[in-house]
Write an enzyme that holds these catalytic residues in place. Structure first.
Site, short mmCIF file in Angstrom:
data_model
loop_
_atom_site.label_atom_id
_atom_site.label_comp_id
_atom_site.label_asym_id
_atom_site.label_seq_id
_atom_site.Cartn_x
_atom_site.Cartn_y
_atom_site.Cartn_z
N ALA A 186 0.83 -1.20 0.00
CA ALA A 186 0.00 0.00 0.00
C ALA A 186 0.87 1.26 0.00
O ALA A 186 0.51 2.28 -0.59
CB ALA A 186 -0.91 -0.02 1.22
N GLU A 188 3.43 1.96 -1.60
CA GLU A 188 3.88 2.36 -2.94
C GLU A 188 2.72 2.83 -3.83
O GLU A 188 2.95 3.34 -4.93
CB GLU A 188 4.60 1.19 -3.62
CG GLU A 188 6.01 0.94 -3.15
CD GLU A 188 6.10 0.29 -1.77
OE1 GLU A 188 5.15 -0.41 -1.38
OE2 GLU A 188 7.11 0.52 -1.06
N ILE A 212 -3.91 -4.23 7.37
CA ILE A 212 -4.59 -4.89 8.49
C ILE A 212 -3.90 -4.47 9.78
O ILE A 212 -2.69 -4.70 9.94
CB ILE A 212 -4.59 -6.41 8.31
CG1 ILE A 212 -5.32 -6.75 7.00
CG2 ILE A 212 -5.27 -7.11 9.50
CD1 ILE A 212 -5.35 -8.20 6.64
N THR A 216 0.15 -4.98 10.81
CA THR A 216 0.90 -3.92 10.16
C THR A 216 1.59 -3.02 11.18
O THR A 216 0.93 -2.35 11.97
CB THR A 216 -0.04 -3.07 9.27
OG1 THR A 216 -0.78 -3.95 8.45
CG2 THR A 216 0.75 -2.11 8.40
N HIS A 218 3.32 0.21 12.44
CA HIS A 218 3.10 1.63 12.13
C HIS A 218 1.85 1.81 11.25
O HIS A 218 1.83 2.61 10.32
CB HIS A 218 4.32 2.26 11.44
CG HIS A 218 5.61 1.87 12.06
ND1 HIS A 218 5.93 2.15 13.38
CD2 HIS A 218 6.68 1.18 11.57
CE1 HIS A 218 7.13 1.68 13.64
NE2 HIS A 218 7.60 1.07 12.58
N PHE A 243 -10.78 5.41 -4.35
CA PHE A 243 -10.01 4.98 -3.19
C PHE A 243 -10.48 3.60 -2.72
O PHE A 243 -11.56 3.46 -2.17
CB PHE A 243 -10.18 6.01 -2.05
CG PHE A 243 -9.27 5.77 -0.89
CD1 PHE A 243 -7.94 6.16 -0.93
CD2 PHE A 243 -9.72 5.12 0.25
CE1 PHE A 243 -7.09 5.94 0.13
CE2 PHE A 243 -8.88 4.90 1.33
CZ PHE A 243 -7.56 5.30 1.27
N ARG A 257 -15.02 -7.29 3.17
CA ARG A 257 -15.10 -6.08 2.34
C ARG A 257 -14.54 -6.30 0.95
O ARG A 257 -14.50 -5.38 0.14
CB ARG A 257 -14.37 -4.93 3.02
CG ARG A 257 -15.07 -4.52 4.28
CD ARG A 257 -14.35 -3.38 4.95
NE ARG A 257 -14.89 -3.19 6.28
CZ ARG A 257 -14.32 -2.43 7.20
NH1 ARG A 257 -13.22 -1.79 6.94
NH2 ARG A 257 -14.87 -2.30 8.38
C1 DLZ Z 1 5.59 -3.56 5.56
C2 DLZ Z 1 4.13 -3.71 5.38
C3 DLZ Z 1 3.33 -4.12 6.46
C4 DLZ Z 1 3.90 -4.41 7.80
N1 DLZ Z 1 2.00 -4.29 6.32
C5 DLZ Z 1 1.44 -4.03 5.12
C6 DLZ Z 1 0.04 -4.18 4.94
O1 DLZ Z 1 -0.71 -4.58 5.82
N2 DLZ Z 1 -0.45 -3.88 3.71
C7 DLZ Z 1 0.31 -3.43 2.68
O2 DLZ Z 1 -0.23 -3.16 1.59
N3 DLZ Z 1 1.64 -3.31 2.83
C8 DLZ Z 1 2.21 -3.60 4.00
N4 DLZ Z 1 3.55 -3.46 4.16
C9 DLZ Z 1 4.37 -3.15 2.98
C10 DLZ Z 1 4.52 -1.66 2.67
O3 DLZ Z 1 3.33 -1.16 2.15
C11 DLZ Z 1 5.66 -1.45 1.68
O4 DLZ Z 1 5.39 -2.17 0.52
C12 DLZ Z 1 7.00 -1.90 2.21
O5 DLZ Z 1 7.28 -1.30 3.44
C13 DLZ Z 1 8.14 -1.55 1.21
O6 DLZ Z 1 8.23 -0.16 1.06
#
Ligand code: DLZ
Length: 289
Positions: A186, A188, A212, A216, A218, A243, A257
């Site tokens: 997400a 990116e 989630i 996740t 932070h 969105f 969802r």
């Molecule tokens: C690192 C990370 C984490 C912990 N959780 C998610 C998530 O729940 N959903 C998601 O789309 N991406 C997650 N990422 C990855 C980050 O979005 C990102 O791709 C990485 O930190 C690399 O920059």
């Protein structure tokens, strides 16, 4: 106290049920929650307004289910497209030509399934028909889209992607006019959306991802940045961004969802993007008048 009106129709077998569901979806109805249990299943379709009318005196020659639309021509084209795809040229005989009614409107009747006739109508009276609000339509014909989808939580985001493609194709977009761009997560999504938006080659972008909370690190910080970045890309480039980044407490909630129980956020984001493109065009048109 009153919340809404529901009209139930019995579909004798699964094939009839599927055909009617397909027809109503292609006419641009928003899908409702529906249901499935051991004795029956229900496909539900939502309209923004419900209206129960009792008629005393001359009864108009219409089907017993009437659907008011903002553009009769677009509804007619959508019905014709569905019939043609379903049964070729001969099937379009199940569609009556739009004609003037005696209540200052135009209407046509379509029977996508024997015994299931529906009348679609729109006001022609300039006062009645006058838009109380400027609204976009849900026809995506001729529109170009990009879908930016995160690979992280692919079990969810693949379903969101399916939903977004479904909304676009059913609304008349062509597959070759939809570019799908995959990004790692997400985080990116905004940067990819921004790059595409700046090229100004698409009418709208749909952003899809899934965060989630429990899984996740932070979470809040990521979510805030993702939503801010997508919003900023939309505002600064002028390209509508749907969105569809889920923020959920649990995987189960995310699944719900993404098409299981609570609609499909990808479908909704794509429908919103289509509506915004149409609305932008209408605002531009109304500015010329
Ligand atoms: C690192 C990370 C984490 C912990 N959780 C998610 C998530 O729940 N959903 C998601 O789309 N991406 C997650 N990422 C990855 C980050 O979005 C990102 O791709 C990485 O930190 C690399 O920059």
């Amino acid at each position: 106290m009153i919340k809404g009106i529901s009209i139930l129709r019995r579909a004798e077998d699964k094939a009839v049920y599927d055909r009617l569901s397909s027809f109503f979806a292609s006419m641009g109805f928003a899908p409702g929650a529906g249901w499935k249990d051991s004795v029956s299943s229900g496909a539900s379709f939502l309209a923004p307004l419900g209206n129960l009318e009792f008629v005393n005196g001359t009864f108009p020659s219409v089907a017993d289910l009437m659907v008011e639309v903002t553009s009769l021509d677009q509804a007619y084209q959508a019905a014709e497209r569905w019939l043609r795809a379903d049964g070729g040229e001969a099937a379009t005989k199940k569609l009556s030509e739009p004609t003037d009614t005696d209540w200052k409107a135009r209407a046509f009747t379509v029977e996508p399934e024997p015994g299931f006739a529906f009348t679609f109508w729109a006001w022609t009276d300039p006062l009645k028909g006058k838009l109380v609000a400027l609204e976009g339509d849900l026809s995506a014909e001729g529109m170009k889209f990009a879908i930016v989808v995160a690979r992280w939580n692919a079990v969810i985001t693949d379903r969101l992607l399916e939903g977004a493609l479904d909304a676009m194709l059913r609304s008349g977009a062509k597959r070759q006019d939809i570019q799908v761009v995959r990004v790692p997560g997400a985080w990116e999504v905004p940067a990819a959306a921004r790059t595409i938006a700046e090229q100004k080659k698409v009418d709208a972008i749909v952003t899809l991802g899934c965060l989630i909370r429990g899984e996740t690190a932070h979470y809040e910080a990521i979510y805030n940045e993702v939503s801010r970045g997508i919003g900023q890309s939309q505002q600064e480039t002028g390209i509508p961004h749907g969105f569809g980044v889920l923020t959920c407490e649990t995987l189960e909630q995310a699944l719900n969802r993404a098409g299981i129980k609570a609609g499909n956020k990808g479908f909704e984001a794509a429908a919103a993007a289509i509506e915004m493109v149409s609305m932008k065009r209408k605002i531009a048109e109304s500015g010329k008048a």
